[in-house]
Design a protein around this motif. Structure first.
Motif, PDB file in Angstrom:
ATOM      1  N   TYR A  38      41.273 -73.985  55.629  1.00  0.00           N
ATOM      2  CA  TYR A  38      41.335 -72.751  54.832  1.00  0.00           C
ATOM      3  C   TYR A  38      41.009 -73.034  53.371  1.00  0.00           C
ATOM      4  CZ  TYR A  38      43.417 -68.938  52.181  1.00  0.00           C
ATOM      5  OH  TYR A  38      43.632 -67.928  51.286  1.00  0.00           O
ATOM      6  N   LEU A  39      41.515 -74.155  52.852  1.00  0.00           N
ATOM      7  CA  LEU A  39      41.215 -74.508  51.462  1.00  0.00           C
ATOM      8  C   LEU A  39      39.733 -74.810  51.278  1.00  0.00           C
ATOM      9  CD1 LEU A  39      44.306 -76.731  50.555  1.00  0.00           C
ATOM     10  CD2 LEU A  39      43.844 -74.385  49.841  1.00  0.00           C
ATOM     11  N   LEU A  40      39.125 -75.441  52.287  1.00  0.00           N
ATOM     12  CA  LEU A  40      37.676 -75.662  52.200  1.00  0.00           C
ATOM     13  C   LEU A  40      36.908 -74.343  52.196  1.00  0.00           C
ATOM     14  CD1 LEU A  40      37.077 -78.711  54.587  1.00  0.00           C
ATOM     15  CD2 LEU A  40      37.026 -78.682  52.080  1.00  0.00           C
ATOM     16  N   GLY A  41      37.342 -73.406  53.081  1.00  0.00           N
ATOM     17  CA  GLY A  41      36.701 -72.104  53.087  1.00  0.00           C
ATOM     18  C   GLY A  41      36.925 -71.333  51.801  1.00  0.00           C
ATOM     19  N   GLN A  42      38.152 -71.448  51.243  1.00  0.00           N
ATOM     20  CA  GLN A  42      38.437 -70.769  49.977  1.00  0.00           C
ATOM     21  C   GLN A  42      37.619 -71.374  48.842  1.00  0.00           C
ATOM     22  OE1 GLN A  42      42.528 -71.008  48.738  1.00  0.00           O
ATOM     23  NE2 GLN A  42      42.446 -69.028  47.714  1.00  0.00           N
ATOM     24  N   LYS A  43      37.416 -72.678  48.891  1.00  0.00           N
ATOM     25  CA  LYS A  43      36.604 -73.322  47.866  1.00  0.00           C
ATOM     26  C   LYS A  43      35.156 -72.848  47.950  1.00  0.00           C
ATOM     27  CE  LYS A  43      35.487 -77.893  46.006  1.00  0.00           C
ATOM     28  NZ  LYS A  43      35.659 -79.368  46.192  1.00  0.00           N
ATOM     29  N   SER A  44      34.646 -72.697  49.168  1.00  0.00           N
ATOM     30  CA  SER A  44      33.279 -72.198  49.311  1.00  0.00           C
ATOM     31  C   SER A  44      33.173 -70.746  48.865  1.00  0.00           C
ATOM     32  CB  SER A  44      32.832 -72.325  50.772  1.00  0.00           C
ATOM     33  OG  SER A  44      33.661 -71.550  51.625  1.00  0.00           O
ATOM     34  N   LEU A  45      34.217 -69.931  49.138  1.00  0.00           N
ATOM     35  CA  LEU A  45      34.233 -68.552  48.653  1.00  0.00           C
ATOM     36  C   LEU A  45      34.278 -68.497  47.129  1.00  0.00           C
ATOM     37  CD1 LEU A  45      36.650 -66.768  51.159  1.00  0.00           C
ATOM     38  CD2 LEU A  45      34.194 -66.411  50.932  1.00  0.00           C
ATOM     39  N   GLU A  46      35.050 -69.414  46.543  1.00  0.00           N
ATOM     40  CA  GLU A  46      35.120 -69.473  45.081  1.00  0.00           C
ATOM     41  C   GLU A  46      33.759 -69.848  44.494  1.00  0.00           C
ATOM     42  OE1 GLU A  46      36.765 -69.378  41.253  1.00  0.00           O
ATOM     43  OE2 GLU A  46      37.608 -68.705  43.166  1.00  0.00           O
ATOM     44  N   HIS A  47      33.082 -70.761  45.120  1.00  0.00           N
ATOM     45  CA  HIS A  47      31.743 -71.145  44.646  1.00  0.00           C
ATOM     46  C   HIS A  47      30.781 -69.962  44.772  1.00  0.00           C
ATOM     47  CE1 HIS A  47      28.280 -73.693  43.824  1.00  0.00           C
ATOM     48  NE2 HIS A  47      27.695 -73.227  44.930  1.00  0.00           N
ATOM     49  N   TRP A  48      30.863 -69.238  45.887  1.00  0.00           N
ATOM     50  CA  TRP A  48      30.004 -68.063  46.059  1.00  0.00           C
ATOM     51  C   TRP A  48      30.329 -66.989  45.029  1.00  0.00           C
ATOM     52  CZ3 TRP A  48      31.684 -63.105  47.381  1.00  0.00           C
ATOM     53  CH2 TRP A  48      30.653 -62.175  47.612  1.00  0.00           C
ATOM     54  N   ARG A  49      31.624 -66.821  44.728  1.00  0.00           N
ATOM     55  CA  ARG A  49      32.011 -65.806  43.741  1.00  0.00           C
ATOM     56  C   ARG A  49      31.463 -66.142  42.360  1.00  0.00           C
ATOM     57  NH1 ARG A  49      38.234 -64.839  42.077  1.00  0.00           N
ATOM     58  NH2 ARG A  49      37.709 -66.554  40.694  1.00  0.00           N
ATOM     59  N   GLN A  50      31.590 -67.399  41.961  1.00  0.00           N
ATOM     60  CA  GLN A  50      31.062 -67.795  40.643  1.00  0.00           C
ATOM     61  C   GLN A  50      29.544 -67.628  40.581  1.00  0.00           C
ATOM     62  OE1 GLN A  50      32.853 -68.480  38.017  1.00  0.00           O
ATOM     63  NE2 GLN A  50      34.805 -68.438  39.098  1.00  0.00           N
ATOM     64  N   HIS A  51      28.874 -67.987  41.651  1.00  0.00           N
ATOM     65  CA  HIS A  51      27.422 -67.843  41.665  1.00  0.00           C
ATOM     66  C   HIS A  51      27.006 -66.374  41.610  1.00  0.00           C
ATOM     67  CE1 HIS A  51      23.248 -68.766  42.576  1.00  0.00           C
ATOM     68  NE2 HIS A  51      23.281 -67.909  43.596  1.00  0.00           N
ATOM     69  N   SER A  52      27.711 -65.518  42.361  1.00  0.00           N
ATOM     70  CA  SER A  52      27.369 -64.091  42.351  1.00  0.00           C
ATOM     71  C   SER A  52      27.717 -63.441  41.032  1.00  0.00           C
ATOM     72  CB  SER A  52      28.101 -63.378  43.492  1.00  0.00           C
ATOM     73  OG  SER A  52      29.509 -63.514  43.341  1.00  0.00           O
ATOM     74  N   LEU A  53      28.782 -63.883  40.354  1.00  0.00           N
ATOM     75  CA  LEU A  53      29.128 -63.333  39.042  1.00  0.00           C
ATOM     76  C   LEU A  53      28.062 -63.684  38.002  1.00  0.00           C
ATOM     77  CD1 LEU A  53      32.990 -63.952  38.849  1.00  0.00           C
ATOM     78  CD2 LEU A  53      31.824 -61.744  38.972  1.00  0.00           C
ATOM     79  N   GLU A  54      27.514 -64.891  38.111  1.00  0.00           N
ATOM     80  CA  GLU A  54      26.434 -65.255  37.191  1.00  0.00           C
ATOM     81  C   GLU A  54      25.209 -64.363  37.392  1.00  0.00           C
ATOM     82  OE1 GLU A  54      25.721 -69.347  37.850  1.00  0.00           O
ATOM     83  OE2 GLU A  54      27.645 -70.024  36.975  1.00  0.00           O
ATOM     84  N   GLU A  55      24.893 -64.058  38.654  1.00  0.00           N
ATOM     85  CA  GLU A  55      23.764 -63.174  38.915  1.00  0.00           C
ATOM     86  C   GLU A  55      24.085 -61.720  38.549  1.00  0.00           C
ATOM     87  OE1 GLU A  55      22.637 -63.618  42.942  1.00  0.00           O
ATOM     88  OE2 GLU A  55      21.771 -65.624  42.672  1.00  0.00           O
ATOM     89  N   LEU A  56      25.365 -61.362  38.663  1.00  0.00           N
ATOM     90  CA  LEU A  56      25.765 -59.987  38.393  1.00  0.00           C
ATOM     91  C   LEU A  56      25.755 -59.651  36.905  1.00  0.00           C
ATOM     92  CD1 LEU A  56      26.778 -57.565  40.112  1.00  0.00           C
ATOM     93  CD2 LEU A  56      29.099 -58.279  39.550  1.00  0.00           C
ATOM     94  N   GLU A  57      25.790 -60.644  36.066  1.00  0.00           N
ATOM     95  CA  GLU A  57      25.831 -60.404  34.617  1.00  0.00           C
ATOM     96  C   GLU A  57      24.585 -59.646  34.152  1.00  0.00           C
ATOM     97  OE1 GLU A  57      26.696 -62.866  30.468  1.00  0.00           O
ATOM     98  OE2 GLU A  57      26.414 -63.922  32.380  1.00  0.00           O
ATOM     99  N   GLY A  58      23.463 -59.818  34.826  1.00  0.00           N
ATOM    100  CA  GLY A  58      22.258 -59.093  34.444  1.00  0.00           C
ATOM    101  C   GLY A  58      22.359 -57.603  34.682  1.00  0.00           C
TER     102      GLY A  58
END
Length: 442
Positions: free
Chosen positions: A122-142
């Motif tokens: 679960y922690l591995l999956g949460q870490k991957s979700l956190e990475h996806w969230r940070q990546h999507s937030l960077e793209e969402l800033e535009g």
């Protein structure tokens, strides 16, 4: 020769007779006394060659009742046998308890290892979700701009790391700081947003499959926002509601779900009860589920949208008054007006932020530049209206009541008002839903 044999035989007979006669006389007294007390006397003869020795012990043997197979055993023998049987039983019980303890320990160890394995995954999956969230937030800033990105983190994920001190102070002064934390409204909006795209599939699912789909959606969102008090409460209440609706096929009371979620949270971590997040979340939810759901059914309130919105914000703030006075020595009455004006904009922004994720995902497959520009324009204009209202409300004087003295006394007074209001609502409910109200007597 024959005479010699006869003489030898006579001598032997004489010797045997005299020997037996001496034995009779010597054992006469013993035999007479013993025959009075014993049940029987037996004469025994020895087969050894030293039988003629007069110094040997008498051949009369006494057999006591305890030695006969037909007589009952004495008390000591029975006690010894009872102790021996008890010892055997205790040994069997000890061996059985040892085996059961060993089995329980093995099950506990296996369960713990499985729990660690599931938790690690679960922690591995949460870490991957956190990475996806940070990546999507960077793209969402535009799309949302630099001013809207902190609100995306706060409104969708309850992350206050991007909120600066000035914005945080403005939200706190006018009493809308709760919109920057994920709550039941965020879970519900996220759930309905995801189910909107799954409508063609929902009609083919069973009740159990509906439950697991709903649970999976809110669990993914819970993993994204993190285990804060408000998010745990929202996750538990929604999970219990889905369990009652789809699995148990029973109607449920939202207030009872809230009570049960609070008990489960305190079982998990009893220190939740002292945190402000736990208190704010549960008391605000209790005000909405208990007071607002009762007054909303009035015909004069049910059809009036303006009055319903004011009542909703008032009920959410009503049971928080003692906590505000006790912890901050102030009572913000401007929060009712601020929530009435800003909460609709917050819901619109939440939907627009979620739609931005969908647009960004689809833009990698299809050219959606027009929709991106339209969505960005809508978000920026909504943010302009939001910050205009925040600046206007912040400049209003006398936004709160300050309790510099007798803070504890005012806390007790408002707490008594809350208790009396609960009693009053119960009285009105019993009067409205009385069993004898529509009873006909013949």
């Amino acid at each position: 020769m024959r005479k010699i044999q006869v003489y030898i035989l006579i001598l032997l007979s004489y010797f045997i007779f005299t020997n037996n006669l001496q034995l009779i006389f010597k054992t006469r007294n013993i035999s007479e006394t013993d025959t009075k007390t014993l049940s029987g006397v037996v004469f025994l003869t020895k087969s050894s060659k030293n039988e003629t020795n007069a110094n040997k012990e008498p051949l009369l043997a006494e057999v006591r009742p305890s030695d006969t197979p037909f007589e009952p055993k004495n008390d000591q023998y029975i006690k010894d046998k009872h102790k021996e049987s008890l010892s055997r039983v205790m040994v069997a019980i000890d061996s059985a308890s040892f085996l059961s303890k060993r089995l329980i320990n093995s099950i506990i160890d296996l369960s713990y290892q499985e729990f660690i394995s599931v938790k690690y995954r679960y922690l591995l999956g949460q870490k991957s979700l956190e990475h996806w969230r940070q990546h999507s937030l960077e793209e969402l800033e535009g799309l949302v701009g630099a001013r809207g990105l902190p609100l995306v983190k706060g409104m969708l994920f309850g992350d206050l790391s991007g909120i600066d001190q000035e914005m945080y102070h403005s939200f706190k002064v006018i009493g809308i700081l709760h919109i920057l934390s994920a709550s039941s409204a965020n879970f519900t909006i996220f759930l309905h947003f995801c189910l909107f795209f799954l409508k063609p599939v929902l009609r083919y699912l069973t009740r159990t499959q509906h439950f697991w789909l709903y649970f999976l959606v809110i669990f993914i969102y819970f993993s994204l926002v993190g285990p804060a008090a408000s998010t745990i409460r929202a996750f538990l209440t929604l999970s219990l509601a889905f369990l009652a609706t789809f699995i148990l096929k029973r109607a449920f009371l939202p207030v009872f779900n809230l009570y049960l979620a609070g008990i489960l949270m305190l079982i998990i971590n009893p220190f939740f009860v002292g945190t402000l997040g736990f208190q704010f979340s549960f008391l605000a939810s209790f005000g909405i589920l208990f007071l607002y759901n009762f007054f909303e059914k009035e015909p004069s309130i049910k059809k009036n949208y303006f009055l319903k919105s004011i009542l909703l914000t008032f009920c959410a703030q009503f049971f928080l008054m003692p906590i505000f006075i006790f912890n901050f020595a102030e009572l913000n009455y401007l929060a009712i007006l601020a929530n009435f004006l800003i909460l609709p904009l917050v819901e619109i922004l939440t939907v627009l932020f979620l739609a931005s994720y969908i647009i960004l995902f689809l833009s990698n497959i299809f050219p959606l530049a027009f929709f991106e520009q339209l969505l960005s324009f809508s978000i920026l204009k909504t943010l302009d209206i939001l910050f205009f209202l925040i600046n206007f409300l912040e400049k209003i004087p006398w936004k709160n009541l300050i309790f510099n003295e007798n803070k504890d006394s005012f806390t007790i007074v408002f707490l008594l008002i809350n208790i009396l209001s609960i009693i009053w609502v119960f009285y009105l409910k019993n009067k409205r839903y009385s069993k004898n109200k529509y009873r006909v007597f013949k």
